[in-house]
Motif scaffolding. Structure first.
Motif, PDB file in Angstrom:
ATOM      1  N   MET A 136       0.846  -1.201   0.000  1.00 24.00           N
ATOM      2  CA  MET A 136       0.000   0.000   0.000  1.00 24.00           C
ATOM      3  C   MET A 136       0.878   1.246   0.000  1.00 24.00           C
ATOM      4  SD  MET A 136      -2.859  -1.299   2.713  1.00 24.00           S
ATOM      5  CE  MET A 136      -3.946   0.116   2.755  1.00 24.00           C
ATOM      6  N   PHE A 137       1.954   1.193   0.784  1.00 25.11           N
ATOM      7  CA  PHE A 137       2.856   2.338   0.888  1.00 25.11           C
ATOM      8  C   PHE A 137       3.489   2.643  -0.469  1.00 25.11           C
ATOM      9  CE2 PHE A 137       7.222   3.887   1.584  1.00 25.11           C
ATOM     10  CZ  PHE A 137       6.944   5.067   2.255  1.00 25.11           C
ATOM     11  N   PHE A 138       4.040   1.598  -1.124  1.00 28.16           N
ATOM     12  CA  PHE A 138       4.750   1.845  -2.377  1.00 28.16           C
ATOM     13  C   PHE A 138       3.798   2.272  -3.499  1.00 28.16           C
ATOM     14  CE2 PHE A 138       8.115  -0.817  -0.384  1.00 28.16           C
ATOM     15  CZ  PHE A 138       9.090   0.160  -0.387  1.00 28.16           C
ATOM     16  N   SER A 139       2.617   1.640  -3.573  1.00 29.82           N
ATOM     17  CA  SER A 139       1.710   2.078  -4.639  1.00 29.82           C
ATOM     18  C   SER A 139       1.208   3.484  -4.353  1.00 29.82           C
ATOM     19  CB  SER A 139       0.552   1.089  -4.831  1.00 29.82           C
ATOM     20  OG  SER A 139       0.042   0.674  -3.603  1.00 29.82           O
ATOM     21  N   GLY A 140       1.069   3.829  -3.065  1.00 30.36           N
ATOM     22  CA  GLY A 140       0.663   5.190  -2.728  1.00 30.36           C
ATOM     23  C   GLY A 140       1.724   6.212  -3.106  1.00 30.36           C
ATOM     24  N   ILE A 141       2.982   5.882  -2.803  1.00 32.75           N
ATOM     25  CA  ILE A 141       4.083   6.798  -3.163  1.00 32.75           C
ATOM     26  C   ILE A 141       4.125   6.988  -4.675  1.00 32.75           C
ATOM     27  CG2 ILE A 141       6.608   6.959  -3.314  1.00 32.75           C
ATOM     28  CD1 ILE A 141       5.820   7.584  -0.595  1.00 32.75           C
ATOM     29  N   MET A 142       3.974   5.861  -5.401  1.00 37.08           N
ATOM     30  CA  MET A 142       4.037   5.973  -6.855  1.00 37.08           C
ATOM     31  C   MET A 142       2.876   6.820  -7.369  1.00 37.08           C
ATOM     32  SD  MET A 142       4.461   3.055  -9.742  1.00 37.08           S
ATOM     33  CE  MET A 142       2.790   2.912 -10.295  1.00 37.08           C
ATOM     34  N   ALA A 143       1.685   6.605  -6.794  1.00 38.43           N
ATOM     35  CA  ALA A 143       0.527   7.394  -7.228  1.00 38.43           C
ATOM     36  C   ALA A 143       0.751   8.876  -6.932  1.00 38.43           C
ATOM     37  CB  ALA A 143      -0.729   6.899  -6.528  1.00 38.43           C
ATOM     38  N   PHE A 144       1.406   9.169  -5.802  1.00 38.75           N
ATOM     39  CA  PHE A 144       1.645  10.568  -5.436  1.00 38.75           C
ATOM     40  C   PHE A 144       2.548  11.237  -6.470  1.00 38.75           C
ATOM     41  CE2 PHE A 144       3.993  13.913  -3.229  1.00 38.75           C
ATOM     42  CZ  PHE A 144       2.940  14.652  -2.708  1.00 38.75           C
ATOM     43  N   ILE A 145       3.645  10.539  -6.813  1.00 37.85           N
ATOM     44  CA  ILE A 145       4.584  11.128  -7.776  1.00 37.85           C
ATOM     45  C   ILE A 145       3.917  11.282  -9.146  1.00 37.85           C
ATOM     46  CG2 ILE A 145       6.768  10.767  -8.992  1.00 37.85           C
ATOM     47  CD1 ILE A 145       7.651   9.154  -6.463  1.00 37.85           C
ATOM     48  N   ILE A 146       3.256  10.205  -9.607  1.00 38.48           N
ATOM     49  CA  ILE A 146       2.594  10.261 -10.910  1.00 38.48           C
ATOM     50  C   ILE A 146       1.496  11.312 -10.905  1.00 38.48           C
ATOM     51  CG2 ILE A 146       1.093   8.969 -12.469  1.00 38.48           C
ATOM     52  CD1 ILE A 146       2.704   6.491 -11.751  1.00 38.48           C
ATOM     53  N   GLY A 147       0.728  11.347  -9.818  1.00 36.46           N
ATOM     54  CA  GLY A 147      -0.368  12.312  -9.726  1.00 36.46           C
ATOM     55  C   GLY A 147       0.131  13.732  -9.772  1.00 36.46           C
ATOM     56  N   LYS A 148       1.224  13.995  -9.057  1.00 28.31           N
ATOM     57  CA  LYS A 148       1.796  15.352  -9.054  1.00 28.31           C
ATOM     58  C   LYS A 148       2.094  15.813 -10.476  1.00 28.31           C
ATOM     59  CE  LYS A 148       2.562  17.545  -5.153  1.00 28.31           C
ATOM     60  NZ  LYS A 148       1.798  18.787  -5.008  1.00 28.31           N
ATOM     61  N   ILE A 149       2.601  14.871 -11.298  1.00 27.75           N
ATOM     62  CA  ILE A 149       2.995  15.246 -12.660  1.00 27.75           C
ATOM     63  C   ILE A 149       1.800  15.219 -13.612  1.00 27.75           C
ATOM     64  CG2 ILE A 149       4.476  14.643 -14.611  1.00 27.75           C
ATOM     65  CD1 ILE A 149       6.325  13.280 -12.493  1.00 27.75           C
ATOM     66  N   CYS A 150       1.019  14.157 -13.544  1.00 25.93           N
ATOM     67  CA  CYS A 150       0.037  13.904 -14.608  1.00 25.93           C
ATOM     68  C   CYS A 150      -1.363  14.436 -14.320  1.00 25.93           C
ATOM     69  CB  CYS A 150      -0.072  12.406 -14.876  1.00 25.93           C
ATOM     70  SG  CYS A 150       1.415  11.751 -15.602  1.00 25.93           S
ATOM     71  N   LEU A 151      -1.687  14.715 -13.062  1.00 31.70           N
ATOM     72  CA  LEU A 151      -3.084  15.052 -12.779  1.00 31.70           C
ATOM     73  C   LEU A 151      -3.485  16.411 -13.307  1.00 31.70           C
ATOM     74  CD1 LEU A 151      -4.065  13.619  -9.301  1.00 31.70           C
ATOM     75  CD2 LEU A 151      -4.826  12.957 -11.555  1.00 31.70           C
ATOM     76  N   ARG A 152      -2.507  17.205 -13.752  1.00 35.31           N
ATOM     77  CA  ARG A 152      -2.923  18.461 -14.367  1.00 35.31           C
ATOM     78  C   ARG A 152      -3.500  18.214 -15.752  1.00 35.31           C
ATOM     79  NH1 ARG A 152       2.752  21.360 -14.177  1.00 35.31           N
ATOM     80  NH2 ARG A 152       3.296  19.832 -12.621  1.00 35.31           N
ATOM     81  N   LEU A 153      -3.342  16.989 -16.249  1.00 32.54           N
ATOM     82  CA  LEU A 153      -3.962  16.629 -17.518  1.00 32.54           C
ATOM     83  C   LEU A 153      -5.407  16.215 -17.270  1.00 32.54           C
ATOM     84  CD1 LEU A 153      -1.050  14.443 -18.847  1.00 32.54           C
ATOM     85  CD2 LEU A 153      -1.477  16.848 -19.346  1.00 32.54           C
ATOM     86  N   ARG A 154      -6.236  16.380 -18.295  1.00 31.90           N
ATOM     87  CA  ARG A 154      -7.649  16.048 -18.135  1.00 31.90           C
ATOM     88  C   ARG A 154      -8.061  14.999 -19.166  1.00 31.90           C
ATOM     89  NH1 ARG A 154      -6.579  18.686 -14.365  1.00 31.90           N
ATOM     90  NH2 ARG A 154      -7.490  20.622 -13.617  1.00 31.90           N
ATOM     91  N   GLY A 155      -9.131  14.267 -18.825  1.00 30.27           N
ATOM     92  CA  GLY A 155      -9.804  13.393 -19.786  1.00 30.27           C
ATOM     93  C   GLY A 155      -8.882  12.457 -20.549  1.00 30.27           C
ATOM     94  N   ASP A 156      -8.988  12.521 -21.862  1.00 31.76           N
ATOM     95  CA  ASP A 156      -8.221  11.625 -22.730  1.00 31.76           C
ATOM     96  C   ASP A 156      -6.726  11.698 -22.450  1.00 31.76           C
ATOM     97  OD1 ASP A 156     -10.724  11.811 -23.817  1.00 31.76           O
ATOM     98  OD2 ASP A 156     -10.027  11.583 -25.875  1.00 31.76           O
ATOM     99  N   TYR A 157      -6.254  12.912 -22.165  1.00 32.01           N
ATOM    100  CA  TYR A 157      -4.815  13.088 -21.984  1.00 32.01           C
ATOM    101  C   TYR A 157      -4.331  12.380 -20.731  1.00 32.01           C
ATOM    102  CZ  TYR A 157      -5.252  16.591 -25.612  1.00 32.01           C
ATOM    103  OH  TYR A 157      -5.503  17.221 -26.797  1.00 32.01           O
ATOM    104  N   LEU A 158      -5.147  12.433 -19.676  1.00 29.43           N
ATOM    105  CA  LEU A 158      -4.792  11.702 -18.454  1.00 29.43           C
ATOM    106  C   LEU A 158      -4.791  10.203 -18.751  1.00 29.43           C
ATOM    107  CD1 LEU A 158      -4.152  11.707 -15.455  1.00 29.43           C
ATOM    108  CD2 LEU A 158      -6.593  11.702 -14.982  1.00 29.43           C
TER     109      LEU A 158
END
Lengths: 298, 312
Positions: free
Chosen positions: B80-102
């Motif tokens: 849970m810790f590692f997938s959470g860390i990975m989601a945090f890093i990816i989210g920081k970079i990619c979540l500014r994208l919307r819809g299809d781009y995300l």
């Protein structure tokens, strides 16, 4: 220096011209239907396997199988559009993305059922090559692939530039609301887009199969470079997609060139080539989402 | 009697894996159903969870990093810790994208992760995979070990379900749905839209990682097929779509239904001759895709549609 050209730069251009054939379709479809078509790579696979059947059945060269494969590619594209995408024309585009993801897997499973899962090749044995200069050899297939891609791209260019339908397509992918006011027949434009996208994808699949080998996931594996090329060039910009594809193709090959650091170590292990396309794409999406040629952003 | 026993074991495994998928689909429902984040990189988070727990809990080996032989509970928390860390890093970079781009960005990351798992042999032992992952209560023997593991899965599923049910009907959940419906409007009321999107993304991905970890323990093995986009990403999406996006109950029911269809078609392949067995395993992919088309076109809100609360 010749090593750089023979093994990295030139293959990069070949790869780029194969990507270009797929990316034009992705870009036009994204512009006109406004969704990322996740099954485009699998259309390439389908085209490659139709040609494979022709090659094994009639014992012809894969180049001779191009017309049959184009017919197959157009047929399956229009069928898929009618059955799986047309019902969602008025829905949110994200539904189309889910649907295309499903189509991609259905298409792959059909290929696995009919053609099996083993790797296949069009020709066996060593591919012949010619000496262009000292230490610089080019595979004959690479010349054909490049000529083929460029002539198809040129035909597409003529169509988009000179025919009424082609102009309507560009208008719609540029600004569909504005295009609709002028009385463009939407469904006809969409069908034309599938014809172009489907046939270019089929040929891209054949060329990829000639350059490497055939497998049911060969097209899916090209999806990232295709999207990267379309986004780099600007969504809805077919010419941008060509430029984007060339850049991605060369960048992918150069990433494993050992000469840059001077110690015979590649920048990146060849296994991670796709990562280069992805990196360029994400940087582009974040800093310049309209791409190099000012495409659209949804 | 033997046949009956076989069916019981089959039912146990069906419910166990169905429950594991239920956890994953609950995570996806938080991301897509509630907050509107189009994540099709589920396989990536799933695989991170699966491999984390495998490395933490499997016996020591020369083939790859670790084999730390830690308790299963530590393995689950670690994944849970590692997938959470990975989601945090990816989210920081990619979540500014919307819809299809995300969507494109998440599937791209998942594909790259697939390459890493296949090529970084020192970490994952490559195509050979990691065997010998312990399953808790194994010493009880058949069938009690299977029953105990099923109970663990169902308990975790139930706790996550209750927690999410509460969260969704709290002010937090209402803001999330507001973000899904209209981001600008939500931001205009002073909500930290980017922060909340990241929260939903990380929490959802943690559940996906946990699901991957539980499946590793259930199979006692993990290999590169864990990152196959087909069996995780695609199935999870079909499950959520069929169950009813935006509804936790629908998410869990969808998971059990689709997993039953998926594995029942495998059962059928046992009846057929060897020649057709392979074909059938591809045909069931087609079948699931076909079911998805029908649901999308005929009943896009799913079996249990999201309840829309309105002020009277």
């Amino acid at each position: 220096m010749t090593e750089l050209f023979t093994y990295y730069l030139f293959p990069g251009l070949i790869l780029g011209s194969i990507y270009a054939l797929g990316a034009i379709g992705v870009s036009l479809l994204f512009g006109i239907l406004r969704f990322a078509h996740f099954a485009h790579g699998d259309l390439m696979t389908f085209g490659a396997y139709v040609a494979f059947s022709m090659v094994t059945l009639f014992n012809i060269s894969p180049y001779m199988a191009i017309p049959a494969s184009i017919v197959g590619g157009i047929g399956i594209s229009i069928l898929i559009d009618k059955v799986c995408y047309r019902p969602f024309r008025q829905s949110k585009t994200i539904v189309l993305v889910i649907s295309s993801l499903g189509v991609s897997l259905m298409l792959r499973s059909i290929i696995q059922i009919f053609w099996g899962v083993d790797y296949e090749v069009y020709f066996s044995g060593i591919q012949p090559s010619i000496d262009v200069a000292e230490d610089f050899r080019i595979k004959i297939h690479h010349i054909w692939i490049m000529l083929g891609s460029f002539s198809l791209i040129f035909l597409t260019h003529l169509f988009l530039k000179n025919t009424k339908l082609g102009k309507a397509m560009r208008a719609m992918s540029d600004d569909s609301e504005l295009a609709l006011i002028t009385g463009i027949h939407t469904e006809r434009v969409i069908t034309a887009t599938w014809i172009i996208g489907g046939s270019l994808a089929a040929v891209a699949g054949i060329f990829l199969g000639i350059d490497t080998q055939l497998s049911p996931s060969m097209g899916w594996d090209q999806l990232l470079p295709l999207f990267a090329a379309a986004i780099l060039g600007g969504i809805g910009r077919p010419y941008g997609a060509i430029a984007g594809a060339m850049i991605i193709g060369v960048a992918e090959e150069l990433s494993s060139y050992p000469g840059f650091l001077g110690e015979n170590a590649p920048l990146l292990s060849p296994a991670y080539k796709t990562g280069v396309a992805f990196f360029i794409m994400v940087v582009m999406l974040i800093f310049k989402p309209t791409g190099l040629f000012r495409g659209r952003q949804f | 009697m033997d046949i009956l026993y076989g069916w019981m074991m089959y039912g146990l495994s069906l419910l166990t894996v169905g429950g594991i998928y239920g956890i994953i689909v609950l995570g996806l429902n938080l991301q897509w159903g509630i907050t509107g984040l189009f994540n099709i990189g589920i396989a990536g988070f799933f695989a991170v969870g699966a491999y984390s727990t495998a490395i933490l809990t499997s016996p020591a080996t020369e083939n790859h990093v670790g084999g730390f032989e830690l308790p299963v509970a530590i393995g689950l928390l670690g994944s849970m810790f590692f997938s959470g860390i990975m989601a945090f890093i990816i989210g920081k970079i990619c979540l500014r994208l919307r819809g299809d781009y995300l969507a494109i960005a998440t599937i791209g990351l998942a594909e790259i992760l697939r390459l890493i798992l296949k090529n970084e042999v020192w970490l994952t032992s490559g195509p050979r995979g990691i065997p010998g992952i312990p399953r808790p209560f194994e010493e009880l023997g058949q069938p009690w070990a299977e029953i105990a593991f099923l109970l663990i899965v169902l308990t975790i599923l139930f706790i996550i379900y209750l927690a999410l049910q509460r969260a969704i009907h709290s002010p937090w959940g209402r803001v999330m749905r507001a973000i899904r419906e209209n981001e600008k409007a939500a931001a205009s009321t002073g909500k930290d839209v980017d922060g909340l999107r990241l929260e939903a993304f990380v929490i959802g991905s943690i559940f996906m990682g946990l699901g991957g970890a539980l499946l590793s323990h259930s199979m006692k093995f993990v290999g590169p097929s864990a990152s196959d986009p087909l069996v995780t990403t695609f199935l999870a999406w079909v499950m959520l779509t069929i169950g009813g996006s935006g509804n936790n109950k629908g998410a869990v029911i969808g998971a059990f239904i689709i997993w039953t269809v998926w594995s029942a078609s495998e059962l059928l392949s046992g009846v057929l001759s060897f020649k057709w067995m392979n074909q059938l395993s591809y045909f069931r992919v087609f079948l699931i895709g076909f079911i998805l088309q029908i649901i999308l076109q005929k009943k896009p809100e799913g079996i249990i549609p999201e309840k829309v609360y309105q002020h009277k």
